[in-house]
Design a protein around this motif. Sequence first.
Motif, mmCIF file in Angstrom:
data_model
loop_
_atom_site.group_PDB
_atom_site.id
_atom_site.type_symbol
_atom_site.label_atom_id
_atom_site.label_comp_id
_atom_site.label_asym_id
_atom_site.label_seq_id
_atom_site.Cartn_x
_atom_site.Cartn_y
_atom_site.Cartn_z
ATOM 1 N N GLY A 189 12.938 5.270 62.685
ATOM 2 C CA GLY A 189 12.923 4.815 61.302
ATOM 3 C C GLY A 189 14.208 5.075 60.554
ATOM 4 N N LEU A 190 15.033 6.012 61.067
ATOM 5 C CA LEU A 190 16.247 6.384 60.346
ATOM 6 C C LEU A 190 17.311 5.287 60.303
ATOM 7 N N PRO A 191 17.572 4.522 61.363
ATOM 8 C CA PRO A 191 18.621 3.491 61.241
ATOM 9 C C PRO A 191 18.371 2.508 60.119
ATOM 10 N N PHE A 192 17.158 2.000 60.000
ATOM 11 C CA PHE A 192 16.870 1.075 58.907
ATOM 12 C C PHE A 192 16.951 1.776 57.557
ATOM 13 N N ALA A 193 16.489 3.018 57.491
ATOM 14 C CA ALA A 193 16.532 3.757 56.223
ATOM 15 C C ALA A 193 17.972 3.976 55.770
ATOM 16 N N ILE A 194 18.833 4.380 56.682
ATOM 17 C CA ILE A 194 20.233 4.615 56.323
ATOM 18 C C ILE A 194 20.906 3.315 55.911
ATOM 19 N N PHE A 195 20.654 2.251 56.652
ATOM 20 C CA PHE A 195 21.253 0.960 56.315
ATOM 21 C C PHE A 195 20.804 0.486 54.933
ATOM 22 N N LEU A 196 19.508 0.591 54.641
ATOM 23 C CA LEU A 196 18.987 0.122 53.361
ATOM 24 C C LEU A 196 19.524 0.946 52.204
ATOM 25 N N LEU A 197 19.450 2.268 52.315
ATOM 26 C CA LEU A 197 19.832 3.129 51.187
ATOM 27 C C LEU A 197 21.340 3.186 51.007
ATOM 28 N N ARG A 198 22.083 3.098 52.073
ATOM 29 C CA ARG A 198 23.541 3.076 51.913
ATOM 30 C C ARG A 198 23.981 1.866 51.103
ATOM 31 N N ASN A 199 23.444 0.693 51.423
ATOM 32 C CA ASN A 199 23.799 -0.514 50.679
ATOM 33 C C ASN A 199 23.328 -0.433 49.230
ATOM 34 N N PHE A 200 22.194 0.192 48.979
ATOM 35 C CA PHE A 200 21.719 0.313 47.606
ATOM 36 C C PHE A 200 22.563 1.317 46.826
ATOM 37 N N PHE A 201 22.852 2.466 47.414
ATOM 38 C CA PHE A 201 23.649 3.477 46.717
ATOM 39 C C PHE A 201 25.075 3.001 46.457
ATOM 40 N N ALA A 202 25.594 2.131 47.323
ATOM 41 C CA ALA A 202 26.957 1.633 47.133
ATOM 42 C C ALA A 202 27.081 0.763 45.890
ATOM 43 N N GLU A 203 25.957 0.241 45.364
ATOM 44 C CA GLU A 203 25.986 -0.588 44.160
ATOM 45 C C GLU A 203 26.006 0.229 42.881
ATOM 46 N N ILE A 204 25.868 1.543 42.971
ATOM 47 C CA ILE A 204 25.920 2.390 41.771
ATOM 48 C C ILE A 204 27.347 2.373 41.220
ATOM 49 N N PRO A 205 27.536 2.201 39.916
ATOM 50 C CA PRO A 205 28.903 2.156 39.356
ATOM 51 C C PRO A 205 29.677 3.441 39.662
ATOM 52 N N ARG A 206 30.906 3.283 40.130
ATOM 53 C CA ARG A 206 31.746 4.435 40.444
ATOM 54 C C ARG A 206 32.047 5.258 39.193
ATOM 55 N N GLU A 207 32.172 4.584 38.051
ATOM 56 C CA GLU A 207 32.484 5.301 36.818
ATOM 57 C C GLU A 207 31.406 6.318 36.465
ATOM 58 N N LEU A 208 30.151 5.976 36.764
ATOM 59 C CA LEU A 208 29.057 6.895 36.471
ATOM 60 C C LEU A 208 29.167 8.162 37.303
ATOM 61 N N LEU A 209 29.480 8.018 38.576
ATOM 62 C CA LEU A 209 29.629 9.189 39.434
ATOM 63 C C LEU A 209 30.853 10.011 39.061
ATOM 64 N N GLU A 210 31.957 9.340 38.698
ATOM 65 C CA GLU A 210 33.157 10.071 38.299
ATOM 66 C C GLU A 210 32.936 10.831 36.999
ATOM 67 N N ALA A 211 32.165 10.248 36.085
ATOM 68 C CA ALA A 211 31.856 10.955 34.848
ATOM 69 C C ALA A 211 31.026 12.202 35.125
ATOM 70 N N ALA A 212 30.104 12.126 36.052
ATOM 71 C CA ALA A 212 29.301 13.303 36.404
ATOM 72 C C ALA A 212 30.171 14.366 37.077
ATOM 73 N N ARG A 213 31.124 13.946 37.902
ATOM 74 C CA ARG A 213 32.015 14.921 38.530
ATOM 75 C C ARG A 213 32.907 15.592 37.491
ATOM 76 N N LEU A 214 33.352 14.836 36.497
ATOM 77 C CA LEU A 214 34.163 15.436 35.436
ATOM 78 C C LEU A 214 33.369 16.460 34.636
ATOM 79 N N ASP A 215 32.066 16.283 34.564
ATOM 80 C CA ASP A 215 31.223 17.262 33.861
ATOM 81 C C ASP A 215 30.906 18.479 34.712
#
Length: 314
Positions: A189-215
Amino acid sequence: MSAESAAMAGGPETGGQAAKSDAVPDAAPRPKESVAARIAARASGGLVRVFLLVVALFWLMPTIGLLLSSLRTPSDISASGWWKVFTSPSELTVSNYRTLLDNHAITDSLVNTALITVPATLLVVVIGSLAGYAFAWMEFPGRDWWFIAVVAMLVVPVQVALIPVARLFGDIGIFGDISGVVLFHTAFGLPFAIFLLRNFFAEIPRELLEAARLDGAGEIRLFVRVVMPLGGPAIASLGIFQFLWVWNDMLVALIFANSDAQPITVALQQQVRQFGNNIDILAPGAFVSMVVPLVVFFAFQRQFVSGVMAGAVK
């Protein structure tokens, strides 16, 4: 006489023509709809609802028939079809479910099914989420090649690994145990899970993650507090897929589970082989095995639809 005076002297007709020329042209008149078109437009919503209701009834017909059969005695089942209960409701009884609860093979198999399905689903969701986040937002050597290798595992059929994995589990002493069935479902089950979630997480705006890292957020806090809430729909969809696949599986459990660890699918198959006319056990057992995935699906239907439609509309 100035040009302005000449324009004023042109009279109301000239001024009216000038004003009319500067105005926005009138829209073309809409064609008049026929009576039949108006009736069809008003009835389209109702017709669509009726059509969807009919489709839903046909889709649920096997489940309804199995439920009504599980509420009838074996003699009534052999004498007529399940639809006779609508004319003879007195045939309905819960005695089959009492018999089911007295059958330890079925009740134990239901417990085994839960012990297999829940850990296999949780492990796939947790490990797949961590790996998907790592492939999407963390830099490490060979990241793209590792991801290509994970995607390549999607094309490996389960049947190819049955014999090698069975030998491996036999060497380490978990063949026939619940833990072996859980590990097999988790691995495939892991190959499909990794493929699905990686593509979904990659759509998260980079600015949002960088703002959290700055905090001051680290990778673990960033994953738990930012990525996981945003990836809720995709994670819920993955959990539903994995739960349904493991709950309804019989091939893997038939090979890797012994008589003490067999799930409900194998237990029902054994009942058919040993007692072909034991319908008072088979009907309620099959309905219980069917209704649990339906309950899980309808309970998380909104999250499932959100996960499927995620990214479809920008």
